[in-house]
Design an enzyme around this catalytic site. Structure first.
Site, PDB file in Angstrom:
ATOM      1  N   HIS A  99       0.877  -1.174   0.000  1.00 33.35           N
ATOM      2  CA  HIS A  99       0.000   0.000   0.000  1.00 33.35           C
ATOM      3  C   HIS A  99       0.919   1.230   0.000  1.00 33.35           C
ATOM      4  O   HIS A  99       2.031   1.162   0.535  1.00 33.35           O
ATOM      5  CB  HIS A  99      -0.841   0.117   1.267  1.00 33.35           C
ATOM      6  CG  HIS A  99      -1.670  -1.071   1.645  1.00 33.35           C
ATOM      7  ND1 HIS A  99      -1.146  -2.207   2.197  1.00 33.35           N
ATOM      8  CD2 HIS A  99      -3.013  -1.264   1.597  1.00 33.35           C
ATOM      9  CE1 HIS A  99      -2.125  -3.060   2.456  1.00 33.35           C
ATOM     10  NE2 HIS A  99      -3.274  -2.521   2.097  1.00 33.35           N
ATOM     11  N   ASP A 102       2.586   1.951   3.304  1.00 34.61           N
ATOM     12  CA  ASP A 102       3.554   0.964   3.814  1.00 34.61           C
ATOM     13  C   ASP A 102       4.973   1.396   3.469  1.00 34.61           C
ATOM     14  O   ASP A 102       5.911   1.148   4.216  1.00 34.61           O
ATOM     15  CB  ASP A 102       3.370  -0.419   3.167  1.00 34.61           C
ATOM     16  CG  ASP A 102       1.962  -0.940   3.282  1.00 34.61           C
ATOM     17  OD1 ASP A 102       1.296  -0.593   4.258  1.00 34.61           O
ATOM     18  OD2 ASP A 102       1.552  -1.696   2.373  1.00 34.61           O
TER      19      ASP A 102
END
Ligand code: XUL
Ligand code: CO
Length: 440
Positions: A99, A102
Site C-alpha cells: 500500500h 507501507d
C-alpha cells in the site's frame, strides 16, 4: 547496508533437511509439465506485514524487533526498502505487494505525502533494476487515517471521496511507474456500521463511480494492470460492500465493470464470510474472475482476520486444485498477506514464516496436480452428474424442453435411482495422496 546478516540465501534442501532456513518442499526449479514451481506459484511478500507491521494487537503494543527500527521518518522508509530487497533476494521470491503508506510516511498534506511517495518510489525503482523481484500489485490505504472514519469511495462526505480518489490516482501512477502487474482495491472502510444513518444506494453508486474513474484514468495513462477487488465480509465495518466473490460480482455487473476487474481472494476473508477458501476460488474461477490470491489462513477458534501464514496442507491442496483448474493465475500470484504471531518477534521468524507458507503451497501444488492427473476426484464428479450427458438430462442442459415436457417425463418415472455422494472415499483419497506424494 545489510539487515539480516545471520541469514544467507534460502536453499532447497529437500524433505529430510533439519535446517529451519531451508525449503523442504519448495524447489523453485522443479518442473511439472515443463513449467517451474516458481512459475506456478508466483509467490509474493506483503510489504505491510513483513516490513511495516509492529505486531501490536487491540490489547497491547507492538513486539516486533526489527533491525531498521532505529530510524524514523523517511530514513525509516529508506531502510525498509534496503531490508526488503535483501529479504526478497535471500528468500528468492519473484514478487512483492504494498500500500502507499507501507512504503512512505504520510505527510501533513496530500502534496507532502505524494512527495514522500515519489522519493521512495524512485528508490524502489532503482532497487528493482538490480533485482528479479517484481511488483505483483500495489494499492492505496484508504482506511487507516482518521479522515476515512466514514469510508473513502463510499464516504458520506464528498471532500473525503475527493481525497480518496486523489490517492487512487497517485496509486495508479505509482503502479505504472513500477510496472505493477495488478492493482488491488480492498474496501477497508467501504461498508457501514448501521443502516440507521446510511444512504446505501448513494454509497454503492459512488463506489461504482470511483472504480469507473479509476478504469478511465488507468486507460488515460496507459497503465494496463489487471484490476482486482479483494472481498471481505466484515472488519473493520460491520458490513463491507465487497462481502464475498458472489456479491462483488453482482456489484461489478450492475455497474458495468465486470470485464475490467477480477478478484483477489484471501483465505481468511473467505472463512470470515462463512465460506471455505476453495469456495471463493471456485466461484471466481467458474465465472472467469479468479485473478490473484492473498495466501493466509484464519484461526479456527478466533472470529477475526488473524492473517496467519498458511500451513494447513489440506487447504493449500484444495486451493492449488482450483488454481490449476483455472489454468494458473495469469498475472496474479500467491501473496502472503500474512503476519508472524505476536510472540514470533525475531527478524529470523520472517524467513521461517515465509518458508513454511511456500513449502505448504508447494506441497499443495504437487498433490493437487496428481489428484487432477489421476482424475481421482474429477472422475467421481463426472460420474455423479452423468445423467446430464444424454437423455432427459441432455435435453435440460441444451434448453430443449420446458416444464410441460418435464412433467410428462416425471409422470412415467418409477422409483428414482440415487447414487452415493462418496464423500468419505474422496476425503480418504485426498489423505492418501497427501501422504504418498512425497513418500520415497
Ligand atoms: C485486510 C487486507 C488488506 C488487503 C490490501 O484484511 O487483506 O491488507 O490485502 O489492502
Ligand atoms: Co488481503
Amino acid at each position: 547496508m545489510n539487515y539480516f546478516n545471520d541469514i544467507s540465501k534460502i536453499q532447497y534442501e529437500g524433505p529430510k533437511s533439519t535446517n529451519p532456513f531451508a525449503f523442504k518442499f519448495y524447489n523453485p526449479e522443479d518442473t511439472i509439465d515443463g513449467k517451474t514451481f516458481e512459475e506456478y506459484l508466483r509467490f509474493g511478500v506483503a510489504y505491510w506485514h513483513t516490513f511495516t507491521e509492529d505486531l501490536s494487537d487491540p490489547f497491547g503494543a507492538g513486539t516486533a524487533l526489527r533491525p531498521w527500527d532505529r530510524y524514523t521518518g523517511l530514513d525509516l522508509a529508506k531502510a525498509r526498502v534496503e531490508a526488503a530487497f535483501e529479504f526478497f533476494e535471500k528468500l528468492g521470491v519473484p514478487y512483492f505487494c504494498f500500500h502507499d503508506v507501507d512504503i512512505a510516511p504520510e505527510g501533513d498534506s496530500l502534496a507532502e505525502s505524494n512527495k514522500n511517495l515519489d522519493i521512495i518510489v524512485s528508490m524502489v525503482k532503482d532497487y528493482m533494476k538490480d533485482s528479479k523481484t517484481k511488483l505483483l500489485w500495489n494499492t492505496v490505504n484508504n482506511f487507516s487515517h482518521p479522515r476515512f472514519v466514514h469510508g473513502a469511495g463510499s464516504a458520506s462526505n464528498a471532500d473525503v471521496f475527493a481525497y480518496a480518489a486523489a490517492k487512487v490516482k497517485k496509486g495508479l501512477e505509482v503502479g505504472k511507474e513500477l510496472g505493477s502487474e495488478n492493482y488491488v482495491f480492498w474496501g477497508g472502510r467501504e461498508g457501514y456500521e448501521t443502516l440507521l444513518n446510511t444512504n446505501m444506494k448513494l454509497e454503492l453508486d459512488n463506489l461504482g463511480r470511483l472504480f469507473q474513474m479509476s478504469v478511465d484514468y488507468a486507460n488515460e495513462i496507459g497503465f494496463d494492470a489487471q484490476f482486482l477487488i479483494e472481498p471481505k465480509p466484515k472488519e473493520p465495518t460491520s458490513h463491507q460492500y465487497d462481502f464475498d466473490v458472489a456479491s462483488g460480482y453482482a456489484f461489478l455487473q450492475h455497474y458495468g465493470l465486470a470485464d475490467k476487474f477480477k478478484f483477489n481472494i484471501e483465505a481468511n476473508h473467505a472463512t470470515l464470510a462463512g465460506h471455505t477458501f476453495e469456495h471463493e476460488l471456485h466461484y471466481a474461477r467458474i465465472h472467469n474472475m479468479l485473478g490473484s490470491v492473498d495466501a493466509n489462513q484464519g484461526h479456527p477458534l478466533l472470529g477475526w482476520d488473524t492473517d496467519e501464514f498458511p500451513t494447513d496442507l489440506y487447504m493449500t491442496t484444495l486451493a492449488m486444485y482450483e488454481i490449476l483448474k483455472n489454468g494458473g493465475l495469469g498475472s496474479g500470484g500467491l501473496n502472503f498477506d500474512a503476519k508472524v504471531r505476536r510472540g514470533s518477534f525475531a527478524p529470523e521468524d520472517l524467513f521461517k514464516a515465509h518458508i513454511s507458507g511456500m513449502d505448504s503451497f508447494a506441497v499443495g501444488l504437487k498433490v493437487a496436480k496428481r489428484l487432477l492427473d489421476d482424475k481421482a476426484i474429477e472422475g467421481i464428479i463426472e460420474e455423479r452428474y452423468s445423467s446430464y450427458s444424454d437423455g432427459i438430462g441432455k435435453q435440460i442442459v441444451d434448453g430443449e424442453i420446458g416444464l410441460k415436457e418435464l412433467e410428462k417425463y416425471a409422470l412415467q418415472l418409477g422409483d428414482i435411482k440415487q447414487s452415493s455422494g462418496k464423500l468419505e472415499q474422496i476425503k480418504s483419497t485426498i489423505n492418501q495422496y497427501l501422504l504418498t506424494t512425497f513418500a520415497e
